[in-house]
Design an enzyme around this catalytic site. Structure first.
Site, short mmCIF file in Angstrom:
data_model
loop_
_atom_site.label_atom_id
_atom_site.label_comp_id
_atom_site.label_asym_id
_atom_site.label_seq_id
_atom_site.Cartn_x
_atom_site.Cartn_y
_atom_site.Cartn_z
N SER A 10 0.84 -1.19 0.00
CA SER A 10 0.00 0.00 0.00
C SER A 10 0.88 1.25 0.00
CB SER A 10 -0.92 -0.02 1.23
OG SER A 10 -0.15 -0.02 2.41
N TYR A 11 0.24 2.40 -0.06
CA TYR A 11 0.94 3.69 -0.11
C TYR A 11 1.98 3.78 1.01
CZ TYR A 11 1.53 8.74 -0.51
OH TYR A 11 2.06 10.00 -0.69
N PRO A 12 3.26 3.99 0.66
CA PRO A 12 4.31 3.91 1.68
C PRO A 12 4.57 5.21 2.47
CG PRO A 12 5.31 4.13 -0.47
CD PRO A 12 3.82 4.04 -0.69
N ARG A 13 4.22 6.35 1.92
CA ARG A 13 4.57 7.60 2.60
C ARG A 13 3.48 7.97 3.59
NH1 ARG A 13 6.03 10.43 -2.89
NH2 ARG A 13 4.37 8.99 -3.40
#
Length: 133
Positions: free
Chosen positions: A51-54
């Protein structure tokens, strides 16, 4: 799989970007810097493996439970998944902001494109995810 309800247990939290970078830097078989860890996480995201890492969040919304069960079933072909799953404290709607914690997504053919170090980081994310059930 049998599902039980548990509140808290002593398990490392799911990863946000900062925790992933710290773990990658201190892990004996990785020892990579924070910038490289962020780059690898972005690559895994672009390959639709995580999933979105940031994110700065270490929790999932309660609505993500079914998605997690699906992912665990798919990961079962390459990873050892516990027979009994616990719906633990990682599901907390009040602690989820714009983006939830980093979790693995469905396995796809991009897994074969990973470099050895990317594969190790992916395994780190998957194993932490599994530990939390």
């Amino acid at each position: 799989m049998k599902i039980i309800q548990k509140n808290k247990i002593s398990v490392a939290p799911l990863f946000n970007l900062s925790l992933l970078q710290q773990e990658c830097n201190s892990h004996p078989s990785l020892g990579i810097g924070v910038a490289e860890a962020a780059t690898i996480a972005q690559t895994l995201y672009e390959y639709k493996l995580i999933s979105y890492p940031r994110t700065n969040c270490c929790y999932l919304s309660s609505s993500a439970w079914e998605e997690c069960l699906t992912v665990l079933n798919l990961l079962n072909t390459k990873f050892i998944i516990p027979e009994t799953l616990s719906k633990r404290y990682i599901f907390n709607d009040s602690k989820v902001n714009e983006h939830h914690t980093i979790i693995p997504l469905e396995l796809n053919s991009n897994i074969d494109k990973l470099t050895p170090i990317e594969h190790k980081v992916y395994n780190l994310i998957v194993n932490r995810f599994i530990e939390n059930f």
